[in-house]
Every structure is written in structure tokens, then in C-alpha cells.
Design an enzyme around this catalytic site. Structure first.
Site, PDB file in Angstrom:
ATOM      1  CG  ASP A 288      -4.697 -25.437 -19.820  1.00 54.18           C
ATOM      2  OD1 ASP A 288      -3.697 -24.695 -19.855  1.00 54.18           O
ATOM      3  OD2 ASP A 288      -5.864 -25.007 -19.791  1.00 54.18           O
TER       4      ASP A 288
ATOM      5  CG  HIS B 251       5.843 -24.265 -20.996  1.00 53.42           C
ATOM      6  ND1 HIS B 251       4.505 -24.541 -20.932  1.00 53.42           N
ATOM      7  CD2 HIS B 251       5.938 -22.940 -21.292  1.00 53.42           C
ATOM      8  CE1 HIS B 251       3.809 -23.433 -21.184  1.00 53.42           C
ATOM      9  NE2 HIS B 251       4.661 -22.446 -21.400  1.00 53.42           N
TER      10      HIS B 251
ATOM     11  CG  LEU C 270       1.336 -44.785 -28.181  1.00 52.13           C
ATOM     12  CD1 LEU C 270      -0.096 -45.037 -27.739  1.00 52.13           C
ATOM     13  CD2 LEU C 270       2.096 -44.074 -27.059  1.00 52.13           C
TER      14      LEU C 270
HETATM   15  C1  FPP Z   1      -0.550 -25.155 -21.585  1.00 51.70           C
HETATM   16  O1  FPP Z   1      -0.225 -24.587 -20.361  1.00 51.70           O
HETATM   17  C2  FPP Z   1       0.593 -25.873 -22.149  1.00 51.70           C
HETATM   18  C3  FPP Z   1       1.287 -25.501 -23.259  1.00 51.70           C
HETATM   19  C4  FPP Z   1       0.954 -24.307 -24.049  1.00 51.70           C
HETATM   20  C5  FPP Z   1       2.470 -26.239 -23.734  1.00 51.70           C
HETATM   21  C6  FPP Z   1       2.478 -27.723 -23.500  1.00 51.70           C
HETATM   22  C7  FPP Z   1       3.897 -28.191 -23.555  1.00 51.70           C
HETATM   23  C8  FPP Z   1       4.421 -29.163 -22.788  1.00 51.70           C
HETATM   24  C9  FPP Z   1       3.640 -29.985 -21.877  1.00 51.70           C
HETATM   25  C10 FPP Z   1       5.889 -29.470 -22.810  1.00 51.70           C
HETATM   26  C11 FPP Z   1       6.430 -29.902 -24.085  1.00 51.70           C
HETATM   27  C12 FPP Z   1       5.752 -31.094 -24.633  1.00 51.70           C
HETATM   28  C13 FPP Z   1       6.185 -31.747 -25.696  1.00 51.70           C
HETATM   29  C14 FPP Z   1       5.414 -32.888 -26.230  1.00 51.70           C
HETATM   30  C15 FPP Z   1       7.415 -31.390 -26.369  1.00 51.70           C
HETATM   31  P1  FPP Z   1      -0.394 -23.013 -20.159  1.00 51.70           P
HETATM   32  O2  FPP Z   1       0.901 -22.359 -20.426  1.00 51.70           O
HETATM   33  O3  FPP Z   1      -1.522 -22.506 -21.011  1.00 51.70           O
HETATM   34  O4  FPP Z   1      -0.761 -22.963 -18.638  1.00 51.70           O
HETATM   35  P2  FPP Z   1      -1.692 -21.895 -17.892  1.00 51.70           P
HETATM   36  O5  FPP Z   1      -3.076 -22.046 -18.478  1.00 51.70           O
HETATM   37  O6  FPP Z   1      -1.624 -22.326 -16.463  1.00 51.70           O
HETATM   38  O7  FPP Z   1      -1.099 -20.547 -18.134  1.00 51.70           O
END
Ligand code: FPP
Length: 254
Positions: free
Chosen positions: A32, A49, A143
Site C-alpha cells: 500500500d 504503481h 519460492l
Molecule cells: C496500493 O497503493 C497498491 C495497489 C493498488 C497496486 C499494487 C501494485 C503494484 C505494487 C505494482 C504491480 C505489482 C505486480 C505484482 C505486478 P494505493 O494506490 O492504494 O496507494 P495509496 O493508498 O497511497 O493511494
């Protein structure tokens, strides 16, 4: 630990993790803070992201080095489908790019990639990319990497309940034979041990519909670090914290 105040190198932290010996078999992570990380840099959320992919890579490598057997990453929730279309599109493209680009390296590192969730909603291209990497790495066992995509835990439990009800209606199962093991065997995670440790980054203190059944006795580690800043050293901090705890599973200490 906050960025910039760390005094030990990743190798030193890893040596401490190994010296303790009791390494969690299964770590689950709610990644997050990508959006906030990008906003701090006056950049679009999708930049966060993309940067988060570097952390994914580092944490996978760190998990292998530490001897973790299962790593579960919450990459895209069912609720995330309600984000603006351009962000959903960017996340789907990133997923596709990630599995295509990393497939060789994951395979040669002995990683078995599994993708768990309602995959019927993925774009055709993302679905095909997922099928290729999961097929190719299926026999690896260094893994097990569970990527949760289009995943919601309540929906997973509802599907399991529906499958058990179908077995009862069709005469394959008696109602009295329904138990926790049989329900667990109908979840996406069938065959995986429950997570020993759940890590959530970015200072949020919620489960957010992730692995509600499987986390029953997991230890929680809430890190203030935003996901794109999270490194294997932060993972080792989480493991060291886990190693300092006593797990009682509802019983008393002996
Ligand atoms: C939460 O941050 C994160 C996500 C919704 C997406 C997670 C994706 C990645 C780490 C990249 C891709 C990974 C793979 C494995 C392909 P948020 O957008 O909710 O952040 P915020 O709470 O600060 O708005």
C-alpha cells in the site's frame, strides 16, 4: 524503520534473520502507498504503481535469500476495479508487463508463480500473460509466489461455500462432514499453509478484505514505509519482529 535512519546493511539484517533460525514459512503483504508516494513527488498515481514493481522484485529476492517458502502479494483487489478507468488500465498493463518481463528471471530463480482471484475479469492480454508465466513456472518450488489479482476474500469464501453446498446437494458430501479443512480446501489458497506473518505498508491499519480466513492466527506487522520505498531490509525488519514474538494460537504459553 524510516528511510534514511537505517544503520545495518541488508546482509547484516539477513545474517540476524538466519541466526535466529525460525523463519516464517509464509509471508503475506498488502502493498500500500503507491498513490501517496507518487503524490509526494507531484507525479500521477500510475508512476507510484510502476515504482512499486522495483519493491516487488527486491522483496522476492529477499524472500528467497531468507528461505521463505510462500510469499503472497495483494496486487489488485476486486474493489480496485472501481478506480478510474485509466488507473485500472495502467494496473492491468503493468501486471502484463511484469509477468512478461520477469518470467525468465523468476523461472531461473526457481519461483513458482500462481495468480489467485477472479481472473475472468482480466483483459485478454493480461489473462494470457498470466497463463504463460504460471504454466512455465508451475514445477518450481524454491519460492511459491502467490499474486492476488482481482481478489476479494469474502467472495473467495462465498465461492467455497457454494462449492460445498453443491457437493451436498449432489450427494458427494454430508452436511456434518463440512469442517474448516474442507472449506479451506475450496479456497484459492488450497494447499498453502496459512500466512505466519502479514505485513501492511504505508501506515494503514486494516485487513481490506485480504485472506480473512487464512489470517486467523497470523502475526501482524504494520510498516509506515510507502510500498515503493519498501526494500528487502524492511522485510528483514518484519521477520526479526516476528522472530521476537511468541505465537500461542489461542493457547497459554508452556
Ligand atoms: C496500493 O497503493 C497498491 C495497489 C493498488 C497496486 C499494487 C501494485 C503494484 C505494487 C505494482 C504491480 C505489482 C505486480 C505484482 C505486478 P494505493 O494506490 O492504494 O496507494 P495509496 O493508498 O497511497 O493511494
Amino acid at each position: 524503520m524510516l528511510k534514511g535512519v537505517r544503520t545495518q546493511s541488508p546482509a547484516e539484517l539477513l545474517a540476524q534473520v538466519r541466526a535466529h533460525g525460525r523463519v516464517p514459512r509464509h509471508i503475506a503483504i498488502i502493498m500500500d502507498g503507491n498513490g501517496r508516494w507518487a503524490r509526494e513527488r507531484f507525479m500521477p498515481r500510475t508512476f507510484g504503481h510502476r515504482s512499486g514493481m522495483t519493491s516487488v522484485r527486491d522483496v522476492i529476492e529477499g524472500s528467497i535469500e531468507a528461505g521463505i517458502e510462500y510469499l503472497s502479494l495483494f496486487a489488485f483487489s476486486q474493489e480496485n476495479w472501481d478506480r478510474p478507468a485509466d488507473e485500472v488500465g495502467a494496473l492491468m498493463s503493468l501486471l502484463e508487463e511484469y509477468v512478461e518481463r520477469e518470467a525468465d528471471e523468476l523461472h531461473s530463480a526457481g519461483v513458482c508463480v500462481r495468480v489467485l482471484g477472479d481472473l475472468t475479469r482480466l483483459t485478454a492480454a493480461a489473462g494470457e500473460a498470466v497463463g504463460r508465466v504460471t504454466g512455465r513456472t508451475a514445477r518450481n518450488d524454491r519460492l511459491i509466489l502467490n499474486l492476488f489479482i482481482s481478489y476479494g476474500s469474502r467472495d473467495e469464501i462465498v465461492r467455497a461455500a457454494r462449492a460445498l453446498a453443491t457437493d451436498v446437494v449432489e450427494g458427494r458430501l454430508a452436511v456434518d462432514d463440512i469442517d474448516a479443512d474442507r472449506l479451506g480446501a475450496r479456497l484459492y489458497t488450497a494447499g498453502c499453509p496459512d500466512p505466519d506473518l502479514l505485513v501492511r505498508t504505508s501506515g494503514e491499519q486494516r485487513i481490506s478484505n485480504f485472506l480473512l480466513w487464512q489470517l486467523a492466527y497470523s502475526e501482524l506487522y504494520l510498516s509506515p514505509v510507502l510500498w515503493p520505498d519498501f526494500t528487502r531490509s524492511d522485510l528483514y525488519d518484519a521477520i526479526l519482529s516476528f522472530q521476537a514474538r511468541e505465537r500461542r494460537f489461542g493457547r497459554v504459553s508452556v
